[in-house]
Each structure stands twice: as C-alpha cells, then as structure tokens.
Design an enzyme around this catalytic site. Sequence first.
Site, PDB file in Angstrom:
ATOM      1  N   PRO A 320       0.790  -1.244   0.000  1.00 30.21           N
ATOM      2  CA  PRO A 320       0.000   0.000   0.000  1.00 30.21           C
ATOM      3  C   PRO A 320       0.815   1.283   0.000  1.00 30.21           C
ATOM      4  O   PRO A 320       0.816   2.049   0.975  1.00 30.21           O
ATOM      5  CB  PRO A 320      -0.834  -0.135   1.277  1.00 30.21           C
ATOM      6  CG  PRO A 320       0.051  -0.920   2.198  1.00 30.21           C
ATOM      7  CD  PRO A 320       0.789  -1.899   1.314  1.00 30.21           C
ATOM      8  N   CYS A 321       1.458   1.574  -1.103  1.00 27.86           N
ATOM      9  CA  CYS A 321       2.193   2.836  -1.207  1.00 27.86           C
ATOM     10  C   CYS A 321       1.255   4.033  -1.154  1.00 27.86           C
ATOM     11  O   CYS A 321       1.698   5.156  -0.896  1.00 27.86           O
ATOM     12  CB  CYS A 321       3.043   2.859  -2.472  1.00 27.86           C
ATOM     13  SG  CYS A 321       2.156   2.495  -3.991  1.00 27.86           S
ATOM     14  N   HIS A 322      -0.054   3.803  -1.370  1.00 26.90           N
ATOM     15  CA  HIS A 322      -1.010   4.912  -1.270  1.00 26.90           C
ATOM     16  C   HIS A 322      -1.159   5.396   0.167  1.00 26.90           C
ATOM     17  O   HIS A 322      -1.690   6.488   0.403  1.00 26.90           O
ATOM     18  CB  HIS A 322      -2.376   4.498  -1.830  1.00 26.90           C
ATOM     19  CG  HIS A 322      -3.028   3.365  -1.106  1.00 26.90           C
ATOM     20  ND1 HIS A 322      -2.721   2.045  -1.357  1.00 26.90           N
ATOM     21  CD2 HIS A 322      -3.954   3.355  -0.104  1.00 26.90           C
ATOM     22  CE1 HIS A 322      -3.442   1.273  -0.564  1.00 26.90           C
ATOM     23  NE2 HIS A 322      -4.194   2.039   0.198  1.00 26.90           N
TER      24      HIS A 322
END
Length: 367
Positions: A320-322
């Site tokens: 989850p780089c978001h």
Amino acid sequence: MNLQNALLPPHTEMVRAMLERDTAYEGVFFTAVKTTGIFCRPTCTARKPKPENVEFFAHVDDALSAGYRPCLRCKPLDAAAIAPDWVQALLKSVEADPEVRWTDAQLEARGIEPLKLRRWFKQHFSMTFHAYIRARRLGMALGGIKQGESIDNAAFDSGYESLSGFRDAFQKSFHTTPGRTATREPLLFTRLTTPLGPMIAMAESRGLVLLEFLDRPALTKEVEELQSRYGYAVAPGHNAHLRQIETELGLYFEGKLTDFNVPLQMPGTPFAIEVWAELARVPYGQTRTYGEIAAKLGKPGASRAVGLANGHNRIAIVVPCHRIIGADGSLTGYGGGQPRKAFLLRLEKAAVQTSKPTTRHCPAGCP
C-alpha cells in the site's frame, strides 16, 4: 455513516473537476443532472449543467438506484472498463481452447465485427485480438518447453506449421530463442476491472509480480525492466495467483477485505525490498510519512530514498504505497494519480469506521 458518500471527494473539488473535465477523476465519481435525469462521467463532453442542478455518486450502481439513466455520449457504464458481454464470451472460449486459430469468418459467425474487436483489444490490451491469442499460445509453448517438452512439439502444438515461423515468433515475443528458455520465467498477465479503471496483473509461479493501473505512465518501463533485468518472458494467461488477486481486489473495493493474502514475488534492489516490506506493514486505514518509514528502517535521513523506492513499487494497493503521505499531511505523488490515492484512503477510512478491520499481515511471499 454512508459508506458510499464517504468515498466522494469534497463537493467543491468535484464541481471543479466536472467543470474542467479533469481526466484524473475518471472512475472517482459520477455526475447526475437532476433536470435531465441523466448521469455522466466527470469528463463528459456534453454541455455542463449548473452545479446546483448536479448531485454526485461514488458508483454507477448508486446513480442507477437513484433513478438516473446513463448518458449515451460518455457511456458511464463503461467507466470501469468492464469487458462487454460479447468480449467476455469470446475470452472464455479462448481460455477453454487456446489453440484455436480464430478467423474473421469465425468471429462474424458469432456476431462479432472483427474491426470492432480489434479496436477494443488495442484500447484495453495494447494489441489486436489475433496478436493476443498468438501471444497466449506462445506463452503455453514457453511453459511446455520449461517442463521438458521438445521444441518441435511445442511449435506444432501452438499451431505453427514450421519451426522457423515458431522460432521467429518466439524470439519476437520473448526476446530469446526457444532453446534458451530454461532461464526465462513465464510471467502471465491479465486485465482486471476495478471501480477506478482497468488494471493489469502479472504473476509467475511463485506469486504476484505486478499490479498497476493501465494508464500508469511508468508501466511500460516497469514491464521492460522485468523482461530485461529479471529475465521474465511476458505472455497473456491465467494462473492461481491472478485468479486470487482478482477475487481479493473485488472484496477490497467493496470494503470487505483489509488483508491481502495473495503470494508476492517482488524483485528489486536490497533497499527497495526493505522499503516495500515496511510498506506492507502499514495498517489498513492508517498512513505513514516517508520519514517514519525511513526511521523504521534505521535510516532517519533517507526520506528521499524511501520516496523513490515507494514510487518504484510495482504492486499497487496490495503493497500500500497509497498510505504514504508527506510530512505536512499532503498526499504527494502517486503513480495511479492523486485522485485515486485519495479515493483509496477514503475507502479504507470509511470501512474502518463502519466495521472493525482484521489485523494487517504481510502477504504470503512478501519480502
């Protein structure tokens, strides 16, 4: 709390995006005009209504349930890039018997216009239908050769009448000869539908290697790197990991899944692998800054390097780089576009507020 309303951007932001036809908001929301009873994509080219006559919805189902009809010009029902029924039926036939060499006459016999099919595949797969099925057969041949099948048998089983034709096609597709495929790992890919637009998923025998939005600018470079640096041979197809991520993504976007379990295979530099592993530990519904990730790695001065590694993550949403934001709380960059990043964060926040999430674990196979 209304989960669907929680997914929407601020009202003023949606009005601006609608009036400016901002393409970054495709799939993020839909506009419905009270005076006409029609709902559209935010980028619809029809004359823009007055903001006071518009209401916004997170999903097409919500607009339909509210009694609105889809616009015939911008076709919002296609916004998620769902394959039409005739394409889905054809793809099922291809998967049932990939060795069939489809002719235009066969397609027309099924009521499919060859030119229309060609355009659809070029738009959504960046190749024609015939190129797709050729690549599908070559991918099966690659798998067979790696399992010990002779090159001759692989060629003829793939529908090629001559070895030279097979070798030429194989070289063009996989950038190597059939005899050297022992070092090439097949990387199968498929296209997935999501509320935020189509994504491409790639997986090898050990796990998911790539999951990206099809319009990500860096996608071509990522695929080329997987081929040239890591030795993958890319071909269309399906395997258990691709089927698993399709199921899990559907549940995620429904707010019903907080913990991905699909195995991952993430080739990269030692530092990038460290960063990606730390990204995978960021809990669902929470955020971290680049500085916090750097501190977790024992490198408090490496925020910029963490940001670069974060941007090189090939597995969106699952890793989850978001959930990584700027020190000032800003969303900063995101390969899929900041409106999508904001949507994902709103989705997770709303799901956490409506139900207690499960404990976040690093997915199986995560570095």
